[in-house]
Enzyme design. Sequence first.
Site, PDB file in Angstrom:
ATOM      1  N   CYS B  86       0.849  -1.210   0.000  1.00 24.75           N
ATOM      2  CA  CYS B  86       0.000   0.000   0.000  1.00 24.75           C
ATOM      3  C   CYS B  86       0.881   1.254   0.000  1.00 24.75           C
ATOM      4  O   CYS B  86       1.562   1.517  -0.972  1.00 24.75           O
ATOM      5  CB  CYS B  86      -0.968  -0.058   1.171  1.00 24.75           C
ATOM      6  N   HIS B 203      -3.700  -5.552   0.969  1.00 27.00           N
ATOM      7  CA  HIS B 203      -3.091  -5.834   2.273  1.00 27.00           C
ATOM      8  C   HIS B 203      -3.144  -7.325   2.618  1.00 27.00           C
ATOM      9  O   HIS B 203      -4.055  -7.750   3.336  1.00 27.00           O
ATOM     10  CB  HIS B 203      -3.833  -5.047   3.366  1.00 27.00           C
ATOM     11  N   GLU B 205      -1.425  -8.754   4.779  1.00 32.44           N
ATOM     12  CA  GLU B 205      -1.258  -8.871   6.241  1.00 32.44           C
ATOM     13  C   GLU B 205      -2.600  -8.751   6.969  1.00 32.44           C
ATOM     14  O   GLU B 205      -2.683  -9.063   8.156  1.00 32.44           O
ATOM     15  CB  GLU B 205      -0.248  -7.832   6.758  1.00 32.44           C
TER      16      GLU B 205
END
Lengths: 80, 229
Positions: B86, B203, B205
């Site tokens: 990002c 994302h 994560e």
Amino acid sequence: MKAKVHVTLKSGVLDPQGRAIQHALGVMGFDGVKDVRQGKFIEIELEETDRAKARANLDAMCQKLLANTVIENYAIDIAD
Amino acid sequence: MKTAIVVFPGSNREGDAARAIAEITGRDPVMVWHRDSELPKVDLAIVPGGFSYGDYLRCGAIAAHSPVLREVKARAAKGMAVLGICNGFQIITEAGLLPGVLMRNAGLKFVCRNVNLRVETSQSLFTQAYEAGQVLSVPVAHHEGNYYADAATLDRLEQSGRVAFRYCAPDGTLGEAANPNGSARHIAGIFNETKTVLGLMPHPENAIDSLLGSTDGRGLFKGIAEALS
């Protein structure tokens, strides 16, 4: 010494913000707006008194940080 | 495998990245502050998401010139793996580790939702745990994710297998409707020439726990851990 730096999108690069402004102007009744491109205006005050050196320095600033030359052009205007 | 996570004023996903690394690789990462000019000896540096320096001037532009990023660049040139997520993708692109630029979303809106991603290649340390063509569900949260590069650069990326992920429909097909930000050729993530640097807008994560709707991001960290351990 004062300088003005204009950073603008290169032609051919889509400018969605400019397009939104153009659309808003049309909605507000401002007819005949053919195109809007949005850019940045940066004022810089330098200690340098030599114009040529100031220009070279400003050019490096634009290349390294102030503009992203993948999508942007820049113009430097040094005030007298 | 040792990991460092670079933290800037305005980073906000560094904790999520740290949790993903700790949980999947079994080893806590080292957090490195942006003013540090020394990076510990690590196998992977993560540049996390957020709004470094308030996104002033251009997203990632100021962070790209911070002392720690100079060190990340120098180490990347020697083969250290770098993952930019990002805002981290924006930063490493501004720093010149990847070509192109991330522009304002074509729809002008901040987009925050799960998207479908097509894995374009499994031939990289980042994507080796996936199959080429596999469709993942991973969240995006950005205002400037509209990848742009000139046509010659895009052709070069495609011809050399450097497109990592593309936005797609649930069945893997491409189209404007499945592209959340107007990104050129639906690109969501790209590699550098040696495929040791990956930048992506989504994302992974935040897709490691079924509580949050998807665990499809785990494969990315699993692949990295297998490759670098």
